[in-house]
Design an enzyme around this catalytic site. Structure first.
Site, PDB file in Angstrom:
ATOM      1  N   ASN A 147      -1.044  -4.503   3.092  1.00 18.42           N
ATOM      2  CA  ASN A 147      -1.837  -3.576   1.933  1.00 18.42           C
ATOM      3  C   ASN A 147      -0.530  -2.846   1.371  1.00 18.42           C
ATOM      4  O   ASN A 147      -0.480  -2.247   1.168  1.00 18.42           O
ATOM      5  CB  ASN A 147      -2.646  -2.892   2.313  1.00 18.42           C
ATOM      6  N   CYS A 148       0.300  -3.036   2.332  1.00 17.64           N
ATOM      7  CA  CYS A 148       2.321  -2.343   1.789  1.00 17.64           C
ATOM      8  C   CYS A 148       2.679  -3.016   0.373  1.00 17.64           C
ATOM      9  O   CYS A 148       2.702  -4.208   0.006  1.00 17.64           O
ATOM     10  CB  CYS A 148       2.661  -2.866   2.832  1.00 17.64           C
ATOM     11  N   ASP A 149       2.978  -1.923  -0.238  1.00 17.65           N
ATOM     12  CA  ASP A 149       3.615  -2.238  -1.560  1.00 17.65           C
ATOM     13  C   ASP A 149       4.721  -2.958  -1.142  1.00 17.65           C
ATOM     14  O   ASP A 149       4.493  -3.585  -2.545  1.00 17.65           O
ATOM     15  CB  ASP A 149       3.355  -1.339  -2.930  1.00 17.65           C
ATOM     16  N   ARG A 166       4.735  -6.320  -1.087  1.00 19.03           N
ATOM     17  CA  ARG A 166       3.730  -7.259  -1.597  1.00 19.03           C
ATOM     18  C   ARG A 166       5.252  -7.953  -2.598  1.00 19.03           C
ATOM     19  O   ARG A 166       5.252  -8.702  -3.686  1.00 19.03           O
ATOM     20  CB  ARG A 166       2.650  -6.705  -2.611  1.00 19.03           C
TER      21      ARG A 166
END
Length: 105
Positions: A8-10, A13
């Site tokens: 869930n880390c931008d 990603r």
């Protein structure tokens, strides 16, 4: 190539979108192998610790004073992300330097 990060880390990603043929390792679910943590700590030192993370802010001074390797072993989410390993070379973060080292535009 392996990318150690959080799903869930931008930033993780973004890195995953840009890299081809990469194995993603979720540090929350799978942890980071001790040998990789040791190498990363030798290479990046205290910069490997994310002192702006929620985990870090939730710790008291006694916990924060523990050796970085112990902290990262017990709390892998304290690691700055992403940590990328390619052919034995480690890269930390998704910076211009990392992109250049990996040959990504």
């Amino acid at each position: 190539m392996r990318l150690y990060g959080l799903k869930n880390c931008d930033t993780c990603r973004k890195a995953l979108k840009s890299l081809l043929d990469v194995e993603f390792v979720d540090v929350r679910a799978d942890g980071v192998p001790q040998v990789v943590l040791t190498q990363a700590l030798e290479r990046f030192g205290e910069a490997l610790l994310n002192t702006r993370s929620t985990t870090w802010r939730g710790m008291d001074d006694a916990q924060r004073a523990r050796p970085p390797l112990e902290l990262l072993t017990d709390h892998p989410t304290l690691m700055k992300r992403p940590l990328i390993e390619q052919d034995g070379t480690l890269y930390l973060g998704w910076t211009a330097e990392t992109k250049a080292g990996l040959g990504v535009a």
